[in-house]
Structures are given as structure tokens and as C-alpha cells.
Enzyme design. Structure first.
Site: not given
Ligand code: AP5
Length: 214
Positions: A13, A87, A126, A160, A171
Site C-alpha cells: 500500500k 481499518r 523492509r 520498524r 497484525r
Molecule cells: P509496503 O508498501 O511498505 O507495504 P504496506 O502495505 O504499506 O505495509 P505496512 O506494513 O505499512 O502496512 P500496515 O497496514 O501493517 O502498516 P501501517 O503503517 O498502516 O511494502 C512492504 C515491503 O514489500 C517493502 O519492503 C516493499 O519494498 C516490498 N514490496 C512492495 N510491493 C512489492 C511487490 N509488488 N513485490 C515485491 N515486494 C514488494 O500500520 C502500522 C500500525 O499502526 C498498525 O498495526 C496499527 O497498530 C496502527 N494503525 C495504523 N492505521 C490504523 C488504523 N486505521 N486503525 C487502527 N490502528 C492503525
């Protein structure tokens, strides 16, 4: 145009949101980034959510809805990419109401489908540029020149606290229990579309562009 990118942790994402920002001048609204920023700046809310995030659980709806409501006021006409928000069903309802209050709406909800098995490798490999937030991966996307950010030339990178196998399991459970019902929610509204998130990054970008341009 306003879009939601929805998918499990590591689905890509953030990677695709950054691509859309650079290609289309849209604005990435990542609640994960906003929460990490609050944590780093040591605000009361940041301290409150730090442990919850490290465990991989969701923080409360009130907090993230408040963060998004503040950011929506700063968009100034630019299209929004909601990354990691909503979410929960309560967050989805709140977003509908917030957008309607601004005379706006969500145009596309894009599900990024990735096999669970691939997520561990993506998450544990990552790393991110400390200066500009560009996202890299040890094997699938290292910087073109080792230890120098392609985007800004920065030389410091971070990993992270929640990018461990244990936290990923929590997660992923949160995704399936609390977030995946949103797929039915947006399907019923006729707004759900999907891309193959297992494809190479550039191919995923092309699929997303196809949805946005049709
Ligand atoms: P990346 O693009 O970083 O993946 P992502 O989907 O953004 O993953 P996240 O881990 O950031 O998602 P998340 O939803 O768990 O975390 P968030 O920060 O929102 O890609 C991942 C890796 O894969 C990278 O190294 C990339 O290079 C590689 N890659 C990408 N595309 C690829 C491809 N096509 N092929 C191969 N490799 C690829 O949330 C973190 C925490 O915050 C949550 O756990 C929660 O505690 C809190 N939080 C955030 N939002 C909320 C909410 N709305 N409500 C409640 N809690 C929340």
C-alpha cells in the site's frame, strides 16, 4: 479523485501510494505514518499508542478518525490516497460522513491481494529512508546505490519496531478479524476493485493506473 488502498500488512500500500503521489500529485494519508510521527515526537497520544502498535494491534477508532479529520482539512483540492485507513467498519462509516461533509466521496477502493506466505518475507526485509520515507526491501527493492536513498540522497535508514514475525502474526489477525469485513462493505457499495499485489511493483502500478484511468 479519492481512493482507498486496502490490503494486509506488507501488501504494498505504502509503495503504491508513494508512486501515485509522484505521478499524479495525490496526497498520501497513512494513519500508520501519522501514528509513528506522533510516537517519535513524544506527544501524549504517541506515548499512548506506542505499545499497541509494537504488538501489532489496532489503536482506537477515535484516535485515527481524529487524525484523518485533521488532515482532510489540509488537502486543498488534491486527491487523497487513504493508506491503512479505514481499518474497521466504524472507521469506514466515519470516513463516509467526513467526506460527505466536505461535498466529496471515495471514488475507488482498491484491494491489493497478496498471498499470506509472501508477507513475512516482505515485512522482515523492509527498510525506509529516515529522511524522506521512501520504502525499500533487502532483496526486491534495494537502493540503486547501496546505502544511498534513490529519492533524496539520504544515508540513514530505519526498520520498524513492528516488522517482526511475531508482531506480523498479530497484525495479520487484526487484518482478517477487523479489516477484511470492509471488503464486503465496499463491494456492497459497488466500489471494490482488486489488483494482483503478487506482481512486480511496476506491474501493480500499471494495474492501479488502469483502474484510475478507466
Ligand atoms: P509496503 O508498501 O511498505 O507495504 P504496506 O502495505 O504499506 O505495509 P505496512 O506494513 O505499512 O502496512 P500496515 O497496514 O501493517 O502498516 P501501517 O503503517 O498502516 O511494502 C512492504 C515491503 O514489500 C517493502 O519492503 C516493499 O519494498 C516490498 N514490496 C512492495 N510491493 C512489492 C511487490 N509488488 N513485490 C515485491 N515486494 C514488494 O500500520 C502500522 C500500525 O499502526 C498498525 O498495526 C496499527 O497498530 C496502527 N494503525 C495504523 N492505521 C490504523 C488504523 N486505521 N486503525 C487502527 N490502528 C492503525
Amino acid at each position: 479523485m479519492n481512493i482507498i488502498l486496502i490490503g494486509p500488512p506488507g501488501a504494498g500500500k505504502g509503495t503504491q501510494a508513494k508512486h501515485l503521489m509522484s505521478k499524479r500529485g495525490m496526497v498520501q494519508l497513512s494513519t500508520g505514518d501519522m501514528l509513528r510521527e506522533a510516537k517519535t515526537s513524544g506527544t501524549e497520544m504517541g506515548n499512548l499508542v506506542a505499545d499497541v502498535m509494537a504488538r501489532g494491534e489496532l489503536v482506537t477508532d477515535d484516535i485515527v478518525i481524529g487524525l484523518i479529520a485533521e488532515k482532510l482539512d489540509t488537502l486543498d483540492g488534491a486527491g487523497a490516497i487513504f493508506d491503512g485507513f479505514p481499518r474497521t467498519l466504524a472507521q469506514a462509516d466515519a470516513l463516509e460522513a467526513l467526506m460527505a461533509s466536505k461535498g466529496s466521496a471515495i471514488d475507488h477502493v482498491i484491494e491489493m491481494r497478496v498471498d499470506d506466505d509472501a508477507l513475512v518475507a516482505r515485512i522482515t526485509g523492509r527498510f525506509t529512508c529516515a529522511a524522506c520515507g521512501e520504502v525499500y526491501h533487502d532483496t526486491t527493492r534495494p537502493p540503486k546505490v547501496a546505502e544511498i536513498c534513490d529519492a533524496c540522497g539520504g544515508t540513514e535508514f530505519t526498520r520498524r519496531a513492528d516488522d517482526t514475525e511475531d508482531a506480523l502474526r498479530t497484525r495479520l489477525m487484526a487484518y482478517y478479524k477487523q479489516t477484511s469485513p470492509l471488503l464486503g462493505y465496499y463491494y456492497a457499495k459497488g466500489r471494490l476493485e482488486g489488483v494482483d499485489g503478487m506482481a512486480e511493483m511496476a506491474a501493480v502500478s500499471t494495474q492501479i493506473a488502469g483502474i484510475l484511468d478507466k
